[in-house]
Design an enzyme around this catalytic site. Structure first.
Site, PDB file in Angstrom:
ATOM      1  N   GLU A  51       0.808  -1.224   0.000  1.00 13.60           N
ATOM      2  CA  GLU A  51       0.000   0.000   0.000  1.00 13.60           C
ATOM      3  C   GLU A  51       0.840   1.273   0.000  1.00 13.60           C
ATOM      4  O   GLU A  51       0.432   2.296  -0.547  1.00 13.60           O
ATOM      5  CB  GLU A  51      -0.954   0.017   1.198  1.00 13.60           C
ATOM      6  N   PHE A 113     -11.851  -7.139  13.577  1.00  9.31           N
ATOM      7  CA  PHE A 113     -10.748  -7.578  12.724  1.00  9.31           C
ATOM      8  C   PHE A 113     -10.413  -6.494  11.705  1.00  9.31           C
ATOM      9  O   PHE A 113     -11.287  -5.954  11.049  1.00  9.31           O
ATOM     10  CB  PHE A 113     -11.136  -8.881  12.006  1.00  9.31           C
ATOM     11  N   GLN A 114      -9.141  -6.175  11.609  1.00  5.64           N
ATOM     12  CA  GLN A 114      -8.626  -5.132  10.708  1.00  5.64           C
ATOM     13  C   GLN A 114      -9.286  -3.773  10.953  1.00  5.64           C
ATOM     14  O   GLN A 114      -9.435  -2.976  10.032  1.00  5.64           O
ATOM     15  CB  GLN A 114      -8.754  -5.558   9.235  1.00  5.64           C
ATOM     16  N   LYS A 163     -17.696  -0.416   5.553  1.00  4.48           N
ATOM     17  CA  LYS A 163     -18.160  -1.399   4.574  1.00  4.48           C
ATOM     18  C   LYS A 163     -19.676  -1.338   4.364  1.00  4.48           C
ATOM     19  O   LYS A 163     -20.154  -1.487   3.239  1.00  4.48           O
ATOM     20  CB  LYS A 163     -17.749  -2.798   5.039  1.00  4.48           C
ATOM     21  N   MET A 478      24.499   8.647   2.979  1.00  4.10           N
ATOM     22  CA  MET A 478      24.347   9.897   3.722  1.00  4.10           C
ATOM     23  C   MET A 478      24.561   9.662   5.214  1.00  4.10           C
ATOM     24  O   MET A 478      25.139  10.509   5.903  1.00  4.10           O
ATOM     25  CB  MET A 478      22.966  10.506   3.455  1.00  4.10           C
TER      26      MET A 478
END
Lengths: 567, 163
Positions: A51, A113-114, A163, A478
């Site tokens: 993502e 969940f999630q 949802k 760096m």
């Protein structure tokens, strides 16, 4: 027309003119993915491999086109993986709309969940965010999201859609109007202030224009170039602003700041007037604020009032869109009878030319190892200086900014504010998607590239012929440089051990891999990489570079602009 | 210097946390904060007390204005204004102290709003400094509980904060 929330979203995005949407499916966005399958007509979804990359790709698309980037991810880990990308866009004021799925409204707060509080987590890194609680509000909310993302000082906007809202039904009509009493971006700078500013410019003896990312984001390149030519003043550009004014123009002194040119930083330091345009006096630009430009008066043009007098006190603030303000300044200059002090300006230029003559970007070319600077210069030659260059973060980023001069805006795509390693490859994908015929390069290092290397798979799936230029010195360069300078050469954890064979890795993903080790073959090999032979192929170019090379010039932390280390 | 910053914001969930989050993210302090709905259902009024140099306060106000949920912001301390805070203070009140507290409450124009055989609860309204002064007159060991509303205020005269 009656449709589900998911369908409304898809139809809305098409009506909004969105071409591409980068995303990754998951439980809480399944209705949306289903609607993409059944209802999407022109809208093109690109399936990434992580993502974070979806957000960077949308970001690269936005930076190279000026249009908002659009992202679709699921709830929970989908949203948290997107956070780094959103923060990257926020720090650089990139227009973006990020759609996140959420658990059904009845389950919010139950540790489902999630489930994660996406609106809470993203609040400090977005221009604004929304949790949609009623399907009847969905279209209006999306309209507000795009309006907020693209107007005023741009930025990312998150729309969290549970949802059950995606499956609930409502009637859909594309909202033509948006009404927000609490959000009224400035559309015009104060004319009195603009007039005063022009008068101050014409009476200055050692003036300098200092242009930043706002000149790129505000599409003010033409107006800026016109103004600079009319005034005959020197101009310096920030890391974010490169390309707004052509680097090849004599009036350009290059980039300023920590790794800016000697002439840019000394001209800033000794100036008596700074005209800041869409720049925000970042700490990487100013160095030690107490030592910053002691003699300078400051004019500051910015769309965001909160950027003005944040780090340095400004004499003439002008809040407004850069393009409009510069247009008005040019019009005043066309009509005014006032003249700039030609003699003082000539003296100023001769001083600047002395500084420029130090040739601060020269580097030692002797040795059997490829110098990273030489590699970037060779890329510039092989691409006629006309490629879109996305960069990761580290030494290679600075080399790219220093040795690949940009003559056009929106060609240089880098994470300047947040400094996100792993930005380069997905950003270059987004750029390639927006400009299929153009050369899209990712200049990276062996550290950064591994932070989103999985996107090689996405590039294969969508046939994105990105050219990856990996300056591989086996070090987090760096970090190593700072350890050498400031930590008595204790190279704690900055060595990259157990590196993959990038050529074979590229090949295993179905791409072309090229290794360049010899300075003598550098030019020829790069020419081949950018030749028609590989026009439609992704090429991973692993360039083994000198491990000891550092980025110069440099202003050490805490020092002033006049206290540069040259070599 | 202390500043009382008053704002109208959209009466939506999350608006308060945007304001509070701005203060913590940018390192500004909040001495007191109070928020409640207004006569217009769609708006709530938030008042907070902060301190800083005038440059810092200017920056605070600019950042507040930048929040999309914030409709209008006003620094009351910039002009003539009225400010008030409500306090309920519960005191251990026995013996001679019962008379003493009553006298003190009168002097400070407070009201005793709850009485038991061992306690008084005094309600008092005024500027924050007045409430501080009242607390200073009481022996700390006799204070059982203090609750203060945080400052609210309006500009004097016709000037007002409205949409």
């Amino acid at each position: 027309m009656e449709m589900t929330g998911a369908q409304i979203l898809v139809h809305y995005l098409e009506d909004e003119g969105v071409e591409h949407i980068w995303g990754y499916p998951g439980g809480a966005v399944l209705p949306i993915y289903d609607a993409l399958d059944t209802d999407a007509d022109k809208l093109n979804h690109i399936l990434v491999r992580h993502e974070q990359a979806a957000v960077h790709a949308a970001d690269g698309y936005a930076r190279s086109t000026g249009k908002p980037g659009v992202v679709l991810v699921t709830s929970g880990p989908g949203a948290t993986n997107a956070v780094t990308g959103i923060a990257t866009a926020y720090m650089d004021s990139i227009p973006m709309v990020c759609i996140t799925g959420q658990v059904p409204t009845a389950m919010i707060g139950l540790d489902a969940f999630q489930e994660i509080d996406t609106v809470g987590i993203t609040r400090p890194i977005v221009k604004h965010n929304f949790l949609v609680k009623d399907v009847n509000d969905l279209a209006d909310t999306l309209k507000k999201a795009f309006y907020l993302a693209t107007t005023g000082r741009p930025g990312p906007v998150v729309v969290d859609i549970p949802k059950d809202i995606q499956t609930a039904k409502s009637s859909y009509v594309y909202p033509q109007e948006v009404d927000m009493r609490s959000y009224l971006p400035v559309t015009k700078g104060h004319s009195g202030q603009i007039k005063k500013a022009v008068e101050m410019m014409l009476s200055a003896k050692r003036p300098i224009l200092y242009s930043g990312g706002g000149s790129v984001l505000g599409d003010a390149s033409a107006e800026l170039t016109k103004l600079t030519h009319k005034l005959g003043f020197p101009i310096v550009q920030t890391l974010m602003g490169l390309g707004a004014f052509p680097a090849s123009d004599k009036q350009s002194l290059g980039m300023l700041g920590m790794h800016g040119t000697y002439e840019a930083n000394l001209s800033m330091h000794h100036s008596d007037l700074i005209i800041a345009i869409g720049a925000r006096f970042d700490d990487r630009v100013t160095g030690n604020l107490e030592k910053f430009c002691p003699d300078a008066k400051i004019i500051h043009v910015d769309i965001d009032p909160a950027s003005i007098s944040k780090n340095v006190i400004v004499d003439i603030p002008i809040v407004g869109p850069v393009k409009q303000v510069l247009t008005e300044m040019n019009a005043i200059l066309d009509e005014t009878t006032l003249k700039s002090d030609k003699e003082a300006l000539a003296d100023w230029w001769s001083q600047i030319e002395e500084w420029r003559a130090t040739n601060c970007l020269r580097y030692d070319t002797i040795g059997s190892k490829i110098k990273p600077q030489a590699a970037v210069e060779s890329v510039w030659r092989a691409t006629n200086g006309d490629a879109y260059v996305s960069s990761d973060v580290g030494q290679h980023q600075m080399y790219a900014a220093q040795y690949y001069p940009f003559d056009k805006p929106r060609r240089w795509i880098n994470s300047g504010g947040l400094g996100t390693m792993g930005f380069g490859l997905p950003a270059a994908m987004g750029v390639q998607m927006a400009h299929p015929e153009a050369t899209s390069i990712c200049i990276t290092g062996e550290g950064s590239i591994q932070m989103n290397i999985q996107e090689l798979s996405t590039c294969l799936q969508y046939g994105l012929p990105v050219k990856i230029i990996c300056l591989n010195n086996g070090f987090l360069g760096m970090v190593r440089q700072w350890q050498e300078f400031f930590y008595e050469r204790r190279y704690s954890m900055s060595y990259m051990d157990s590196l993959p064979d990038f050529v074979k890795l590229a090949e295993s993903y179905g791409h072309v891999g090229v290794r360049i080790e010899d300075p003598k073959t550098l030019d020829a090999q790069l020419e081949e990489v950018f030749s028609d032979k590989y026009k439609d192929r992704l090429v991973f170019v692993d360039i083994l570079t000198d491990q000891q090379e550092n980025v110069y010039p440099m202003i050490p932390a805490g020092a002033g602009l006049n206290e540069m280390i040259l070599v | 210097m202390k500043h009382i910053i008053s704002m109208l914001m959209e009466n939506e969930s999350g608006a308060l946390s945007r304001v509070a989050g701005l203060f913590s993210a940018r390192g500004y302090n909040i001495h007191a904060l109070t928020v409640a709905p207004t006569e217009d259902d769609s708006l709530s009024r938030l008042t907070l007390v902060t301190s800083g140099t005038s440059a810092q306060i200017e920056q605070v106000v600019k950042h507040l204005n930048r929040l999309v949920d914030v409709v209008k912001v006003l620094d009351l301390t910039e002009g003539e204004h009225i400010e008030r805070e409500l306090m309920l203070i519960k005191l251990s009140a026995t013996g001679d102290m019962r008379e003493e507290y009553k006298r003190l409450a009168d002097i400070f124009r407070g009201d005793i709003v709850d009485v038991t055989s061992t306690t008084y609860t005094i309600q008092m309204v005024g500027k924050s400094q007045k409430l501080d002064a009242f607390i200073d007159t009481i022996d700390p060991v006799l204070i059982l509980e203090t609750v203060r509303s945080g400052t609210v205020g309006v500009m004097r005269g016709e000037k007002s904060l409205h949409v």
